[in-house]
Scaffold this motif. Structure first.
Motif, PDB file in Angstrom:
ATOM      1  N   LYS A 189      14.180  -1.568 -12.394  1.00  0.00           N
ATOM      2  CA  LYS A 189      13.269  -2.026 -11.352  1.00  0.00           C
ATOM      3  C   LYS A 189      12.361  -3.186 -11.743  1.00  0.00           C
ATOM      4  O   LYS A 189      12.174  -4.118 -10.958  1.00  0.00           O
ATOM      5  CB  LYS A 189      12.396  -0.836 -10.888  1.00  0.00           C
ATOM      6  CG  LYS A 189      13.179   0.186 -10.095  1.00  0.00           C
ATOM      7  CD  LYS A 189      12.381   1.424  -9.790  1.00  0.00           C
ATOM      8  CE  LYS A 189      12.390   2.377 -10.961  1.00  0.00           C
ATOM      9  NZ  LYS A 189      13.704   2.955 -11.238  1.00  0.00           N
ATOM     10  N   ILE A 190      11.795  -3.147 -12.938  1.00  0.00           N
ATOM     11  CA  ILE A 190      10.783  -4.145 -13.283  1.00  0.00           C
ATOM     12  C   ILE A 190      11.407  -5.523 -13.516  1.00  0.00           C
ATOM     13  O   ILE A 190      10.932  -6.528 -12.968  1.00  0.00           O
ATOM     14  CB  ILE A 190       9.985  -3.695 -14.521  1.00  0.00           C
ATOM     15  CG1 ILE A 190       9.412  -2.292 -14.293  1.00  0.00           C
ATOM     16  CG2 ILE A 190       8.871  -4.683 -14.807  1.00  0.00           C
ATOM     17  CD1 ILE A 190       8.544  -2.171 -13.065  1.00  0.00           C
ATOM     18  N   PHE A 191      12.466  -5.571 -14.313  1.00  0.00           N
ATOM     19  CA  PHE A 191      13.152  -6.860 -14.490  1.00  0.00           C
ATOM     20  C   PHE A 191      13.724  -7.373 -13.170  1.00  0.00           C
ATOM     21  O   PHE A 191      13.529  -8.546 -12.822  1.00  0.00           O
ATOM     22  CB  PHE A 191      14.259  -6.733 -15.538  1.00  0.00           C
ATOM     23  CG  PHE A 191      15.007  -8.014 -15.771  1.00  0.00           C
ATOM     24  CD1 PHE A 191      14.575  -8.928 -16.728  1.00  0.00           C
ATOM     25  CD2 PHE A 191      16.142  -8.318 -15.028  1.00  0.00           C
ATOM     26  CE1 PHE A 191      15.268 -10.114 -16.933  1.00  0.00           C
ATOM     27  CE2 PHE A 191      16.838  -9.496 -15.229  1.00  0.00           C
ATOM     28  CZ  PHE A 191      16.398 -10.402 -16.181  1.00  0.00           C
ATOM     29  N   PRO A 192      14.428  -6.541 -12.373  1.00  0.00           N
ATOM     30  CA  PRO A 192      14.913  -7.033 -11.079  1.00  0.00           C
ATOM     31  C   PRO A 192      13.798  -7.500 -10.151  1.00  0.00           C
ATOM     32  O   PRO A 192      14.003  -8.403  -9.337  1.00  0.00           O
ATOM     33  CB  PRO A 192      15.644  -5.820 -10.497  1.00  0.00           C
ATOM     34  CG  PRO A 192      16.070  -5.027 -11.683  1.00  0.00           C
ATOM     35  CD  PRO A 192      14.948  -5.193 -12.669  1.00  0.00           C
ATOM     36  N   ALA A 193      12.603  -6.879 -10.242  1.00  0.00           N
ATOM     37  CA  ALA A 193      11.489  -7.296  -9.394  1.00  0.00           C
ATOM     38  C   ALA A 193      11.060  -8.722  -9.718  1.00  0.00           C
ATOM     39  O   ALA A 193      10.890  -9.561  -8.811  1.00  0.00           O
ATOM     40  CB  ALA A 193      10.319  -6.332  -9.575  1.00  0.00           C
ATOM     41  N   GLY A 194      10.873  -9.010 -10.997  1.00  0.00           N
ATOM     42  CA  GLY A 194      10.491 -10.374 -11.389  1.00  0.00           C
ATOM     43  C   GLY A 194      11.582 -11.387 -11.070  1.00  0.00           C
ATOM     44  O   GLY A 194      11.308 -12.502 -10.604  1.00  0.00           O
ATOM     45  N   PHE A 195      12.831 -10.977 -11.320  1.00  0.00           N
ATOM     46  CA  PHE A 195      13.968 -11.845 -11.017  1.00  0.00           C
ATOM     47  C   PHE A 195      14.037 -12.121  -9.509  1.00  0.00           C
ATOM     48  O   PHE A 195      14.257 -13.264  -9.075  1.00  0.00           O
ATOM     49  CB  PHE A 195      15.266 -11.189 -11.488  1.00  0.00           C
ATOM     50  CG  PHE A 195      16.456 -12.088 -11.486  1.00  0.00           C
ATOM     51  CD1 PHE A 195      16.859 -12.722 -12.651  1.00  0.00           C
ATOM     52  CD2 PHE A 195      17.189 -12.296 -10.314  1.00  0.00           C
ATOM     53  CE1 PHE A 195      17.975 -13.557 -12.657  1.00  0.00           C
ATOM     54  CE2 PHE A 195      18.300 -13.127 -10.307  1.00  0.00           C
ATOM     55  CZ  PHE A 195      18.692 -13.760 -11.473  1.00  0.00           C
ATOM     56  N   GLY A 196      13.825 -11.090  -8.704  1.00  0.00           N
ATOM     57  CA  GLY A 196      13.873 -11.253  -7.249  1.00  0.00           C
ATOM     58  C   GLY A 196      12.736 -12.106  -6.726  1.00  0.00           C
ATOM     59  O   GLY A 196      12.935 -12.904  -5.797  1.00  0.00           O
ATOM     60  N   TRP A 197      11.539 -11.923  -7.287  1.00  0.00           N
ATOM     61  CA  TRP A 197      10.398 -12.725  -6.843  1.00  0.00           C
ATOM     62  C   TRP A 197      10.654 -14.204  -7.117  1.00  0.00           C
ATOM     63  O   TRP A 197      10.458 -15.051  -6.227  1.00  0.00           O
ATOM     64  CB  TRP A 197       9.122 -12.290  -7.563  1.00  0.00           C
ATOM     65  CG  TRP A 197       7.854 -12.835  -6.954  1.00  0.00           C
ATOM     66  CD1 TRP A 197       6.995 -12.160  -6.144  1.00  0.00           C
ATOM     67  CD2 TRP A 197       7.308 -14.136  -7.124  1.00  0.00           C
ATOM     68  NE1 TRP A 197       5.941 -12.964  -5.784  1.00  0.00           N
ATOM     69  CE2 TRP A 197       6.116 -14.193  -6.375  1.00  0.00           C
ATOM     70  CE3 TRP A 197       7.691 -15.274  -7.823  1.00  0.00           C
ATOM     71  CZ2 TRP A 197       5.304 -15.326  -6.301  1.00  0.00           C
ATOM     72  CZ3 TRP A 197       6.902 -16.423  -7.749  1.00  0.00           C
ATOM     73  CH2 TRP A 197       5.718 -16.444  -7.004  1.00  0.00           C
ATOM     74  N   GLN A 198      11.079 -14.545  -8.316  1.00  0.00           N
ATOM     75  CA  GLN A 198      11.310 -15.940  -8.678  1.00  0.00           C
ATOM     76  C   GLN A 198      12.456 -16.537  -7.860  1.00  0.00           C
ATOM     77  O   GLN A 198      12.382 -17.691  -7.426  1.00  0.00           O
ATOM     78  CB  GLN A 198      11.622 -16.038 -10.178  1.00  0.00           C
ATOM     79  CG  GLN A 198      11.735 -17.461 -10.709  1.00  0.00           C
ATOM     80  CD  GLN A 198      10.412 -18.196 -10.691  1.00  0.00           C
ATOM     81  OE1 GLN A 198       9.334 -17.572 -10.582  1.00  0.00           O
ATOM     82  NE2 GLN A 198      10.450 -19.528 -10.803  1.00  0.00           N
ATOM     83  N   SER A 199      13.504 -15.765  -7.626  1.00  0.00           N
ATOM     84  CA  SER A 199      14.633 -16.250  -6.828  1.00  0.00           C
ATOM     85  C   SER A 199      14.198 -16.562  -5.401  1.00  0.00           C
ATOM     86  O   SER A 199      14.571 -17.600  -4.825  1.00  0.00           O
ATOM     87  CB  SER A 199      15.753 -15.204  -6.805  1.00  0.00           C
ATOM     88  OG  SER A 199      16.220 -14.932  -8.114  1.00  0.00           O
TER      89      SER A 199
END
Length: 343
Positions: A129-139
């Protein structure tokens, strides 16, 4: 031993069908192993033969007191010898093992210790969840600015990045546990995990939406990097907590695996929100343009103008993961057993 031929068959029935003879013939061999006992028994059998003859001629001659005196002097046999045998033959080892009732085998799952279990859950949440959250926000920020034309200081940009944050959490959570179910644990309930992903995604939308406006406001106040870092930690952590509580209130009706708000889960939600706040605080370190000399994270997670988009998304995810693990490590160390969200 009967002397009257016409009574021989009756005599034999009397001798060998009486309770004494039935019992005597069924005595185990160990009961007659003593020479003294054998001799006394032989004498008493002879006496019984005489009594049997008398009984045939006069039934009253054989009385109970006489029988009692007949055997009153027989030595006591050992208890183990006097006990009647139940089985006519010695039980084989296979019979014993077949008839024995062995206690049921209870398979015990290997359980980790309290601290090890906490870090195991921390690692799972970081990856799922945490890595995908940052990845999703930046994308989503790249899509909003480069493809949708939203400026970074608009609410449209904030909502887009918040949505990307939420999608990252939902997709990351369901994909992780779907793979885990297929490869490791087939008992995982994917419907439950989907509902959990929706709940956490709704809270991530709140913190993700607030992040850019909050950072802009703190930087616009000319605060130091540490002040911006701390303010973002507290502000976004609070937004995540409020979003989590609102999600429990709204989603607990339609989603069966979402628990409604209670005092107990308010405490666990609060401890999780503190760790999420740490993830959003470390995300501030990706802004390499603001006070770079004070940014202690710039060499670790700084994103410059020349950073490729995909690499920038990976760095953003790494920054939130680093912040979450750092904050959660502190919570794992200080929270009593059973009091933290990951217990």
């Amino acid at each position: 031993s009967c002397v009257i031929n016409s009574k021989i068959s009756t005599c034999q029935r009397t001798r060998y069908s009486s309770p004494f003879f039935s019992h005597f013939l069924q005595l185990p061999n160990s009961a007659t192993s003593s020479p003294e006992l054998k001799e006394v028994l032989l004498q008493r059998v002879n006496m019984l033969s005489t009594l049997s003859r008398q009984t045939l001629l006069s039934p009253r001659a054989f009385s109970t007191p006489q029988l009692a005196r007949c055997f009153s002097s027989i030595p006591n046999a050992p208890k183990s010898a006097a006990r009647r045998e139940i089985h006519s033959s010695v039980r084989s080892e296979s019979d014993v093992s077949a008839g024995a009732v062995s206690p049921p085998k209870i398979e015990k799952k290997e359980e980790k210790s309290g601290m090890a279990a906490r870090f195991a859950v921390t690692a799972e949440v970081t990856v799922s969840k945490i890595f995908p959250a940052g990845f999703g926000w930046q994308s989503s920020s790249i899509i909003a600015e480069n493809h949708l034309g939203y400026a970074a200081d608009t609410m449209a940009f904030a909502y887009t990045t918040g949505f990307g944050d939420a999608v990252g959490v939902l997709l990351g959570h369901t994909a992780f546990y779907g793979i885990k179910k297929a490869l490791v644990d087939s008992s995982i309930n994917m419907k439950r995990e989907l509902h959990t992903g929706i709940l956490l995604g709704s809270a991530a939308f709140c913190s993700g939406t607030l992040w850019q406006p909050l950072v802009d406001a703190l930087q616009g106040a000319n605060l130091s990097f540490m002040q911006v870092f701390t303010g973002t930690w507290v502000g976004c952590g609070t937004a995540f907590y409020l979003g989590l509580r609102a999600g429990r209130t709204i989603l607990s009706g339609p989603l069966e695996y979402v628990n409604g708000p209670t005092y107990e889960n308010s405490k666990t939600d609060a401890s999780l929100s503190v760790a999420i706040g740490g993830a959003t605080g470390f995300f501030v370190g990706t802004d390499a343009a603001y006070l770079p000399d004070q940014n202690f994270l710039i060499n670790v997670v700084g994103i410059t103008d020349g950073t490729p988009d995909l690499a920038g998304c990976a760095i953003a995810g790494s920054s939130t993961a680093l912040g979450f693990v750092t904050a959660q490590t502190g919570l794992n160390a200080i929270f009593p057993k059973g009091e933290c969200w990951n217990d």
